[in-house]
Design a protein around this motif. Structure first.
Motif, PDB file in Angstrom:
ATOM      1  N   THR B 110       0.838  -1.205   0.000  1.00 24.22           N
ATOM      2  CA  THR B 110       0.000   0.000   0.000  1.00 24.22           C
ATOM      3  C   THR B 110       0.870   1.251   0.000  1.00 24.22           C
ATOM      4  OG1 THR B 110      -1.409  -1.255   1.499  1.00 24.22           O
ATOM      5  CG2 THR B 110      -2.022   1.039   1.092  1.00 24.22           C
ATOM      6  N   TYR B 114       1.894   4.740  -3.158  1.00 24.95           N
ATOM      7  CA  TYR B 114       1.961   6.202  -3.179  1.00 24.95           C
ATOM      8  C   TYR B 114       3.228   6.639  -3.899  1.00 24.95           C
ATOM      9  CZ  TYR B 114      -1.707   6.058   0.351  1.00 24.95           C
ATOM     10  OH  TYR B 114      -2.869   5.824   1.022  1.00 24.95           O
ATOM     11  N   THR B 118       6.401  11.330  -0.988  1.00 28.39           N
ATOM     12  CA  THR B 118       5.150  11.906  -0.483  1.00 28.39           C
ATOM     13  C   THR B 118       4.914  11.415   0.938  1.00 28.39           C
ATOM     14  OG1 THR B 118       3.820  10.047  -1.268  1.00 28.39           O
ATOM     15  CG2 THR B 118       4.056  11.927  -2.763  1.00 28.39           C
ATOM     16  N   GLY B 120       2.534   9.707   2.023  1.00 30.78           N
ATOM     17  CA  GLY B 120       2.086   8.314   2.014  1.00 30.78           C
ATOM     18  C   GLY B 120       3.231   7.317   2.130  1.00 30.78           C
ATOM     19  N   ARG B 121       4.344   7.636   1.501  1.00 30.13           N
ATOM     20  CA  ARG B 121       5.528   6.785   1.596  1.00 30.13           C
ATOM     21  C   ARG B 121       6.196   6.849   2.962  1.00 30.13           C
ATOM     22  NH1 ARG B 121       8.626   4.932  -3.072  1.00 30.13           N
ATOM     23  NH2 ARG B 121       7.000   4.197  -4.455  1.00 30.13           N
ATOM     24  N   VAL B 196      -2.217  12.721   2.279  1.00 31.47           N
ATOM     25  CA  VAL B 196      -1.356  11.569   2.004  1.00 31.47           C
ATOM     26  C   VAL B 196      -0.466  11.819   0.779  1.00 31.47           C
ATOM     27  CG1 VAL B 196      -2.895  10.259   0.504  1.00 31.47           C
ATOM     28  CG2 VAL B 196      -1.456   9.055   2.155  1.00 31.47           C
ATOM     29  N   GLY B 197      -0.896  12.684  -0.134  1.00 31.01           N
ATOM     30  CA  GLY B 197      -0.118  12.924  -1.345  1.00 31.01           C
ATOM     31  C   GLY B 197       0.829  14.116  -1.246  1.00 31.01           C
ATOM     32  N   ASP B 219      -6.368  10.607   4.060  1.00 27.84           N
ATOM     33  CA  ASP B 219      -6.511  10.301   2.630  1.00 27.84           C
ATOM     34  C   ASP B 219      -7.452  11.312   1.963  1.00 27.84           C
ATOM     35  OD1 ASP B 219      -9.102   9.570   3.229  1.00 27.84           O
ATOM     36  OD2 ASP B 219      -8.764   7.421   3.008  1.00 27.84           O
TER      37      ASP B 219
END
Lengths: 433, 433
Positions: B110, B114, B118, B120-121, B196-197, B219
């Protein structure tokens, strides 16, 4: 603000975070700052003042009477209060401190007694320290019942009867442990202690390396005297990492809010130094004056050799200065770095030499092509070595390599560029001196 | 290590912090790293691997079978595991992920979905989130009784039934509050949410600006999906602040552990670009070839004008790039910065012009002194304007100003230096073309 509509200004600013309000002040012209401050008086919290850029804050505080500044100081955490006061001149410091409550004044004066840019200046004196006899339950009861404790802490420090740190407890560990467990069974014994005299750059590196959230500060006798938290350190990490680009360019602090006079005096100093190094390079050209008169193509091409050498030297210097700043370069691996940079310089030199050599051979003569190619290889290798060795030498002499290296590296790359090219032109018999 | 004495090596390394063991590996030559790893196998914890420099780690992981890497991955926090895996090539990634437990694998996949760099990572998926109906007492009981919760958290996030964040509680606030108080009365409602981005550079700026210790990641639908903690962000703050010096010099990432081939290709690209700009400057000199043949002093002095202009341009560029990186430069204050830099350039130009003008008048002729003084003022002003406007233009075109500005600023300062000096020499009637 332009329409003199104070109420609507207030409504716009009201929902902002203090850091955003501070940013807003920094964006404005000097006169507009005063107007904004007047429009939002009761939003001008001490947090906003603490978040302001040093220069902007100094500027705004100058307009306020000492009592008003003293009131702001009284509301701040000790570390922020010290930061605000340390930038003012001594007369203002005394006038303000005279108005501050005795207790706060004593704390601020103790902090100011430590040298600038050390842990002693940065630390907060408010912290939670408990004896090793406590259980988790005792600790929680103590935290709930004592009114005067700070609420800004991320770790609890466990100390012996002489206030020497024994261990540290993350709050999450305390919250996940039953009340009956002894605090000494939860705490971590290995902790990073910061000596009160440690330089802030070293403090920032420790926080980064050991991923610290907060750390205990100890005096010469090993007694716990304060704590540092990472939110105060991130500014320093960013400043110290970012300042090398400014220092290498000779732009001083390079803050866009710095007064004009300071920016001028910081920069002109390096321009004058650079003038000196440029004169050295010019002397070398003058020495070959007769050769240039015979072949004006030499004057046309010589800046190319110097310019590429300068760029190659700056590249290596930037890499070396960064490695030194990050504590990555020690005696044991300097040799390895020199070898590595020698190899990169050889590869770069060969590539550029082929390109400029062929172009020069085509436009001028093959012999001139050979001369410029050889000069380019020599200068890129010399530049690469200067880019490593000059900052390393300054580091060993306890000078900041970011500050002093540029002038020397530029002098070497410029002088060697002209000398290698013009000298080879003479040596190869293309021209005579 | 040299004496093949594995036991004494082990004793020496044993008391060190994982970050220090990682540093030790980075200091060693490639072959010695393997020997050290063999000598201290059971000290080679996943923490040590996580602390290693990217290049050194990749190098060491290549020697290990996928199962061994998978075991390390399983022990790491998700964010560290992702960081370890994302650098490997896709084949290795698949081989290792196949060996990782299904649950960890899903989490890592998951995160890898991303984009790189970012939020998310970077985020950890382990966090503490509780419903708004809890009291402080309920929360403490929950934290004590649930076995599988993370112990690495600095805040508790309060969420609604759709997992949307409602507020956040520092652990110190919880510890200082009686059990019966509702969590909603302790929590702070205003919190900095990280989409998240969001790019990691922006994340780092937010952490710095708002002095965050941890922050909730949400998110696209506003649901809480992870947390970021400052210890993972300090590396990014330092990297992003430090890389501008490297980028401006054209040294790429500039990591001393970067493989030779990568360092070469990153740097030679900029040297070739610089060769192009140097050729432009040379073409200007060639245009004035006849003038130089009449007065070789022009060839001797012309690099001084170019060199000082280059330095002045680099100073202004460093200041501008830093201001852009710190989000201090917006449309509203760009005009002010341009004006300010114009004033600094005028002051610098006047100072340098007097110095070089008088010296040239004394050594050569007063007329040549006047020409070089006027050329110097012109070039320092042009350089100062280029130093502000080039990075600002790249920023508006969504290009990283640190990467692309140098080549253009150098071209402008060099070309204008030669053109102003040689052109004024002709215009003043000192020489003819």
């Amino acid at each position: 603000l332009n329409d003199d509509n104070e109420e609507s200004t207030y409504d716009l600013v009201e929902p902002l975070h203090p850091a955003d309000i501070a940013d807003l002040f920094e964006l404005l012209e000097r006169e507009d700052r005063r107007e904004l401050a007047a429009a939002i008086t009761d939003l001008m919290s001490s947090e906003v003042v603490a978040e302001l850029n040093d220069y902007v804050r100094e500027d705004m505080l100058e307009d306020l009477p000492p009592e008003a500044v003293a009131e702001i100081v009284g509301q701040l955490d000790t570390d922020d209060a010290v930061q605000l006061i340390e930038d003012l001149d001594e007369g203002d410091q005394r006038a303000i401190l005279a108005e501050v409550e005795a207790e706060d004044r004593a704390v601020i004066e103790t902090a100011l007694a430590y040298p600038e840019e050390t842990a002693g200046r940065l630390m907060q004196r408010e912290l939670i320290a408990v004896p090793d006899s406590m259980t988790v339950g005792d600790l929680i009861d103590y935290l709930r019942s004592e009114e005067n404790l700070t609420t800004e802490f991320w770790e609890v420090f466990v100390v012996d009867h002489r206030f020497h740190p024994l261990g540290t407890c993350q709050l999450s560990w305390i919250l996940r442990t039953p009340r009956s467990v002894k605090i000494t069974d939860v705490m971590k014994r290995d902790q990073t202690l910061i000596p009160v005299g440690m330089d802030q750059e070293e403090v920032a590196l420790r926080f980064q390396k050991y991923a610290l959230i907060s750390a205990a500060v100890v005096d010469e006798n090993g007694r716990l005297v304060g704590q540092l938290t990472v939110d105060d350190i991130v500014h320093i990490i960013s400043e110290e990492a970012g300042e090398d680009a400014l220092l290498m360019s000779g732009a001083g602090e390079g803050d866009i809010n710095e007064p004009l006079r300071d920016a001028y005096s910081a920069r002109v100093r390096w321009l004058v130094a650079n003038l000196g190094t440029a004169v050295v390079a010019s002397a070398i050209i003058a020495w070959f004056g007769a050769a240039i008169e015979q072949l004006v193509a030499l004057a046309v091409l010589m800046p190319i050799v110097a310019s590429i050498g300068g760029n190659a030297g700056t590249q290596t210097m930037a890499v070396t200065v960064r490695a030194i700043a990050m504590n990555q370069l020690t005696k044991s691996n300097t040799r390895r770095l020199v070898l590595r940079e020698l190899k990169v310089a050889l590869m770069n030199g060969a590539t550029i030499a082929v390109l400029i050599g062929l172009a020069t051979a085509a436009i001028f003569t093959p012999q001139l092509g050979g001369v410029i190619a050889a000069a380019m290889v020599i200068n890129i290798i010399v530049s690469g070595m200067a880019g490593v060795l000059v900052p390393v030498a300054f580091e060993r002499l306890d000078q900041d390599p970011a500050v002093a290296s540029s002038v020397f590296v530029t002098m070497i790359t410029d002088s060697m560029g002209f000398f290698a090219f013009l000298g080879l032109a003479v040596a190869s018999g293309l021209v005579s001196m």
